[in-house]
Design a protein around this motif. Structure first.
Motif, PDB file in Angstrom:
ATOM      1  N   UNK A  70      -0.820  -3.487  -2.668  1.00 13.22           N
ATOM      2  CA  UNK A  70      -1.423  -4.810  -2.745  1.00 13.22           C
ATOM      3  C   UNK A  70      -0.872  -5.640  -3.873  1.00 13.22           C
ATOM      4  N   UNK A  71      -0.395  -4.988  -4.950  1.00 12.32           N
ATOM      5  CA  UNK A  71       0.137  -5.749  -6.081  1.00 12.32           C
ATOM      6  C   UNK A  71       1.535  -6.287  -5.801  1.00 12.32           C
ATOM      7  N   UNK A  72       2.224  -5.717  -4.793  1.00 13.45           N
ATOM      8  CA  UNK A  72       3.583  -6.171  -4.528  1.00 13.45           C
ATOM      9  C   UNK A  72       3.668  -7.137  -3.344  1.00 13.45           C
ATOM     10  N   UNK A  73       2.568  -7.357  -2.658  1.00 10.11           N
ATOM     11  CA  UNK A  73       2.543  -8.295  -1.534  1.00 10.11           C
ATOM     12  C   UNK A  73       1.322  -9.184  -1.649  1.00 10.11           C
ATOM     13  N   UNK A  74       1.300 -10.227  -0.840  1.00 12.20           N
ATOM     14  CA  UNK A  74       0.192 -11.170  -0.939  1.00 12.20           C
ATOM     15  C   UNK A  74      -1.096 -10.643  -0.310  1.00 12.20           C
ATOM     16  N   UNK A  75      -1.039  -9.633   0.534  1.00  8.75           N
ATOM     17  CA  UNK A  75      -2.218  -9.064   1.175  1.00  8.75           C
ATOM     18  C   UNK A  75      -2.803  -7.964   0.291  1.00  8.75           C
ATOM     19  N   UNK A  76      -3.783  -8.285  -0.507  1.00  8.44           N
ATOM     20  CA  UNK A  76      -4.382  -7.282  -1.384  1.00  8.44           C
ATOM     21  C   UNK A  76      -5.046  -6.203  -0.543  1.00  8.44           C
ATOM     22  N   UNK A  77      -4.838  -4.964  -0.925  1.00  8.13           N
ATOM     23  CA  UNK A  77      -5.467  -3.856  -0.238  1.00  8.13           C
ATOM     24  C   UNK A  77      -4.799  -3.442   1.054  1.00  8.13           C
ATOM     25  N   UNK A  78      -3.598  -3.936   1.320  1.00  6.95           N
ATOM     26  CA  UNK A  78      -2.900  -3.549   2.535  1.00  6.95           C
ATOM     27  C   UNK A  78      -2.580  -2.061   2.481  1.00  6.95           C
ATOM     28  N   UNK A  79      -2.800  -1.387   3.575  1.00  2.00           N
ATOM     29  CA  UNK A  79      -2.501   0.044   3.662  1.00  2.00           C
ATOM     30  C   UNK A  79      -3.699   0.801   4.193  1.00  2.00           C
ATOM     31  N   UNK A  80      -3.476   1.514   5.279  1.00  2.00           N
ATOM     32  CA  UNK A  80      -4.532   2.346   5.838  1.00  2.00           C
ATOM     33  C   UNK A  80      -4.233   3.803   5.541  1.00  2.00           C
ATOM     34  N   UNK A  81      -5.262   4.632   5.611  1.00  2.00           N
ATOM     35  CA  UNK A  81      -5.052   6.049   5.326  1.00  2.00           C
ATOM     36  C   UNK A  81      -6.084   6.904   6.047  1.00  2.00           C
ATOM     37  N   UNK A  82      -5.767   8.166   6.153  1.00  7.84           N
ATOM     38  CA  UNK A  82      -6.680   9.189   6.628  1.00  7.84           C
ATOM     39  C   UNK A  82      -6.442  10.434   5.786  1.00  7.84           C
ATOM     40  N   UNK A  83      -7.489  11.168   5.509  1.00  6.95           N
ATOM     41  CA  UNK A  83      -7.370  12.458   4.859  1.00  6.95           C
ATOM     42  C   UNK A  83      -7.764  13.502   5.891  1.00  6.95           C
ATOM     43  N   UNK A  84      -6.846  14.393   6.188  1.00  4.00           N
ATOM     44  CA  UNK A  84      -7.084  15.421   7.188  1.00  4.00           C
ATOM     45  C   UNK A  84      -7.348  16.763   6.542  1.00  4.00           C
ATOM     46  N   UNK A  85      -8.365  17.450   7.051  1.00  2.00           N
ATOM     47  CA  UNK A  85      -8.718  18.764   6.517  1.00  2.00           C
ATOM     48  C   UNK A  85      -8.104  19.859   7.382  1.00  2.00           C
ATOM     49  N   UNK A  86      -7.457  20.816   6.718  1.00  2.00           N
ATOM     50  CA  UNK A  86      -6.856  21.982   7.376  1.00  2.00           C
ATOM     51  C   UNK A  86      -5.949  21.576   8.536  1.00  2.00           C
TER      52      UNK A  86
END
Length: 102
Positions: A70-86
């Motif tokens: 977000x600090x390098x582009x105009x869209x703050x908070x851009x980026x999706x994620x998932x945390x996968x277990x095992x």
């Protein structure tokens, strides 16, 4: 007598070191830098951005990556994620996880 003590000590230390090195992280971070949320397509190995012992560690890393993107582009908070277990590859070479969280 000294050699028995030395052998026993080496065995105990060796066992302790070996057990500490074989623990695998339980959580896998899947990060999508160009998305606002995690996509609905199947999980891809190319999207893996780290392995963590706890869900909280995985989430904190993802949130930090979102802040940095977000600090390098105009869209703050851009980026999706998932945390996968095992997560693991199945017989058809597809990634599957026991659970997915955000």
């Amino acid at each position: 007598m000294k050699s028995n003590f030395a052998v026993a000590t080496l065995f105990i230390v060796g066992s302790w070191l070996q057990s500490g090195c074989t623990k695998t992280p339980e959580w896998t971070l899947f990060y999508y830098p160009d998305a606002d949320a995690a996509p609905t397509i199947p999980l891809q190995v190319d999207d893996i951005h780290g392995y963590y012992d706890t869900l909280e560690q995985c989430q904190r890393k993802a949130q930090g990556m979102k802040r940095l993107s977000g600090s390098s582009v105009s869209h703050l908070g851009l980026g999706g994620y998932q945390c996968g277990q095992l997560c693991e590859l199945d017989d058809a070479s597809r990634l599957s996880c026991k659970t997915l969280s955000q």
